[in-house]
Design an enzyme around this catalytic site. Structure first.
Site, short mmCIF file in Angstrom:
data_model
loop_
_atom_site.label_atom_id
_atom_site.label_comp_id
_atom_site.label_asym_id
_atom_site.label_seq_id
_atom_site.Cartn_x
_atom_site.Cartn_y
_atom_site.Cartn_z
N LYS A 110 -5.83 6.34 -0.66
CA LYS A 110 -5.19 5.21 -1.34
C LYS A 110 -6.24 4.23 -1.86
CE LYS A 110 -1.54 2.56 -2.31
NZ LYS A 110 -0.44 2.96 -3.18
N LYS A 155 0.77 21.20 -3.07
CA LYS A 155 1.95 21.15 -2.22
C LYS A 155 3.06 20.38 -2.91
CE LYS A 155 2.11 18.47 1.42
NZ LYS A 155 1.92 17.88 2.77
N LYS A 162 6.71 14.33 -3.86
CA LYS A 162 7.24 13.35 -4.81
C LYS A 162 6.10 12.63 -5.54
CE LYS A 162 11.69 13.75 -3.97
NZ LYS A 162 12.46 12.71 -3.31
#
Length: 335
Positions: free
Chosen positions: A112, A196, A199
């Protein structure tokens, strides 16, 4: 019985097929052999600054999907993390045993921070793995079903447990073990099959949402990326697209991949996609209907979650009392 704990964040309106096959299917199986505790970890979701009404809705929808998948409140505890305040209490205790360097090496914060810069990553995201450790250790958890991408966070839980036991005596906290979900359950993105299913990919055509309209599900499967040639065979490296479709087909039907390859020998990708679309829609429809029954009965759903939280809180408080005593904290007079 051996105790298992696992959880998901309520970060979307619907779980996707990867969540379901990679986690929920295993959760349901583990109920038969373990003392199972499953939570919707809404406190973790706060690190993404969700809108309040959206968070409330998604928390209920996530819990509803647990129940629709087969998590049985008569055999397992199903509850919302914020309804058991001991999670936050233990998280603070564990933070005092966690080094700054240790916390900064956690992959979620590093990823992040690289994307947004450290100014875009809040302290909650930095301490996220510590709260996750509290979630696990609070219930004297024996095993935690995790994918490979979560193994590092579980290792922190183990390290903290061993550190605390080393200072305050064995049995202060349980040291959990990993229960790695089978690789065959790993589902990849339909549009980018080397990644993978998630979302976070940004392409809604790449995922199969469990609560989606069947027509949209079928369309996504039929438009899935395959390969330049038309040979249907399983080869994860050379043919990731068609291999992903075969994995999904096998996981939902229980049929062997080699058998599927033999059945589609000499046929085109289109045949496989059409048949798989029918399989997925048939599989998802009863799940969708069951989940919507819970979603449309919020009082009934909240009752199940309240019952689960009450039982979870009893277990959690006993663990916390033991830890507080070992650490030298004074017992409160009101207990």
């Amino acid at each position: 019985m051996t105790r298992v704990f696992s959880a998901m964040q309520p970060t979307s309106d619907s779980l996707h097929l990867g969540n379901y096959l990679g986690a929920l299917v295993e959760w349901v199986k583990l109920q038969d052999t373990h003392d199972a505790i499953y939570s919707v970890v809404d406190l973790h979701a706060l690190t993404q600054a969700p809108e309040p009404e959206l968070l409330r809705s998604r928390t209920r929808r996530t819990a509803a999907q647990y129940l629709a998948a087969g998590v049985d409140p008569e055999r397992s505890l199903c509850f919302v993390q914020s309804h058991v305040p001991q999670h936050a209490e233990l998280s603070w205790i564990l933070s005092t045993f966690t080094g700054m360097g240790e916390a900064s090496r956690m992959t979620q914060f590093k990823d992040k921070a690289q994307k947004t810069g450290e100014s875009g990553a809040n302290v909650g995201l930095f301490t996220y793995p510590i709260l996750m450790a509290a979630d696990i250790l609070l219930y004297d958890t024996d095993v935690v079903p995790v994918g490979e991408d979560q193994r590092q966070h579980l290792e922190l839980s183990r390290d903290l447990a061993q550190r605390i036991n080393g200072r305050f005596g064995e049995g202060t906290v349980m040291v959990p073990e990993a229960h790695i979900v089978k690789e065959t359950a790993k589902i990849y993105d339909l549009q980018d099959p080397v990644k993978k299913m998630s979302k976070s990919t940004g392409n809604p055509k790449g995922i199969i949402e469990m609560l989606d309209d069947p027509k949209k599900v079928a369309k996504n499967i039929k438009s899935a990326v395959t390969d330049l040639d038309s040979v249907i065979r399983f080869d994860r490296e050379a043919k990731p697209g068609v291999s992903n479709l075969l994995t999904i087909y096998s996981a939902l039907t229980g049929r062997d991949v080699d058998g599927l390859v033999a059945e589609y020998e000499g046929r085109m990708y289109g045949h496989l996609k059409v048949d798989l679309a029918d399989v997925v829609v048939a599989y998802l429809t009863p799940f969708h209907d069951a989940a919507m029954e819970w979603i449309e009965s919020p009082e009934r759903l909240d009752g199940v979650l309240a019952q689960g939280a009450a039982k979870a809180s009893t277990i959690a408080q006993a663990t916390l009392d033991r830890i507080y005593d070992r650490l030298g904290l004074l017992p409160p007079l009101h207990r």
